[in-house]
Scaffold this active site. Structure first.
Site, PDB file in Angstrom:
ATOM      1  N   ASP A   1       0.836  -1.193   0.000  1.00  0.00           N
ATOM      2  CA  ASP A   1       0.000   0.000   0.000  1.00  0.00           C
ATOM      3  C   ASP A   1       0.881   1.258   0.000  1.00  0.00           C
ATOM      4  OD1 ASP A   1      -2.965   0.937   0.388  1.00  0.00           O
ATOM      5  OD2 ASP A   1      -1.893   1.981   1.974  1.00  0.00           O
TER       6      ASP A   1
ATOM      7  N   ASP B   1      -8.413  -6.717  -5.282  1.00  0.00           N
ATOM      8  CA  ASP B   1      -8.198  -5.360  -4.782  1.00  0.00           C
ATOM      9  C   ASP B   1      -8.978  -4.378  -5.649  1.00  0.00           C
ATOM     10  OD1 ASP B   1      -7.136  -2.814  -4.096  1.00  0.00           O
ATOM     11  OD2 ASP B   1      -5.226  -3.723  -3.523  1.00  0.00           O
TER      12      ASP B   1
ATOM     13  N   HIS C   1      -7.024  -6.513  -1.181  1.00  0.00           N
ATOM     14  CA  HIS C   1      -5.948  -5.562  -0.901  1.00  0.00           C
ATOM     15  C   HIS C   1      -5.089  -6.016   0.275  1.00  0.00           C
ATOM     16  CE1 HIS C   1      -3.772  -1.825  -0.713  1.00  0.00           C
ATOM     17  NE2 HIS C   1      -4.146  -1.635   0.546  1.00  0.00           N
TER      18      HIS C   1
END
Length: 298
Positions: A112, A248, A276
């Site tokens: 991320d 995701d 994700h």
């Protein structure tokens, strides 16, 4: 210097801390041997890396995982006390690595926002980097054919975002379901991921990260990402392993394709049923692959 600790199932590591420009940054530092630096995103913290932190020391690695300022067990300054920008995050990580005073190159693991932060450091310090592991992230400005979801757009709005993200904790709570390929993450993951963000004052950085998502050249984070995209191909000379949750909703197959264009020699693993939070959804597959990858001769 020690950071305050609260026992959490699955996360019983000793917390350490370092002062970064007047703010306490908490981190985990387990084991001895070649260092492996884990850089988390939003709204996670070092807890996200627990499956690797608990196994890599047994393989002869030193597993390190800091909490960004405002996140996890680090200090949580108000907006007026800390800039909460991507450029500052990169500067903080640079200072943190300098504090470690390593005598050998490190392995880097990112997810991320940890991608733009960790990889921005890496492309400017290529001689300090050995292998790289990438989990669902972006390392370049938003492609022309990509738009951020309406939920993220709403969270960026001044009043709506403040109420939803800071007061109601909607971003962290929503990520427990929208961030997973399952209906919902298990109880250990839910409790641990939410633990540091138990009040509006402790969610300032969570909201600031959302607001810092660049959608165009005028956004503060855009130049940092543009610089990263320019230099990212330099990492293709390093061993790179990619793990990607294909469910995701943001870092989707299209973003993965862009990443592969920058790093064509990367070893890529796709997880069709993971989201994700790919390391939560697919730890049983990812952890052994990461361990093998890091242990293999260069």
């Amino acid at each position: 210097m020690s950071a305050p600790t609260t026992a959490l199932p699955g996360f019983d590591f000793i917390q350490k801390a370092v002062d970064i420009d007047g703010h306490m940054m908490a981190y985990v530092d387990e084991g001895t041997g070649p260092p492996v630096l884990h850089v988390h995103g939003n709204p996670t913290w070092s807890f996200y890396w627990r499956s690797l932190l608990s196994t890599l020391p047994g393989d002869g690695f030193r597993a390190i995982a800091p909490d960004h300022i405002g996140m996890g067990r680090s200090d949580k300054p108000a907006l007026a006390e800390y800039p909460h920008t991507l450029a500052r995050r990169v500067a903080d990580l640079t200072a943190f690595v300098e504090h470690l005073d390593l005598d050998e190159p490190l392995h880097l693991v990112v997810h991320d926002w940890g991608g733009p932060i960790g990889l921005s450091w890496a492309v400017e310090h290529l001689d300090q980097v050995d292998k790289v592991v990438v989990l669902n992230t972006g390392a370049f400005p938003l492609p022309a054919d990509k738009r951020i979801p309406w939920s993220l757009q709403a969270a960026r709005l001044p009043v709506i975002g403040d109420v939803a993200v800071r007061r109601l904790n909607a971003f962290s709570l929503g990520a427990l379901t929208l961030g997973s390929g399952r209906w919902v993450l298990d109880a250990e993951a839910r409790r641990g991921l939410l633990a540091p963000y138990d009040s509006p004052a402790h969610r300032v950085a969570v909201h600031a990260f959302v607001q810092d998502i660049p959608t165009g050249p005028s956004d503060p984070a855009h130049p940092v990402l543009a610089r990263l995209a320019e230099r990212l191909p330099l990492l293709d000379g390093h061993p790179v392993q990619v793990h990607w949750g294909m469910k995701d909703p943001v870092f989707d197959a299209g973003i993965l394709a862009h990443l592969e264009a920058y790093l064509p020699h990367a070893e890529v693993h796709r997880y069709p049923d993971a989201g994700h939070y790919v390391l939560e959804d697919a730890a049983a597959a990812i952890v052994p692959r990461v361990r093998t990858f890091l242990a293999a001769p260069r």
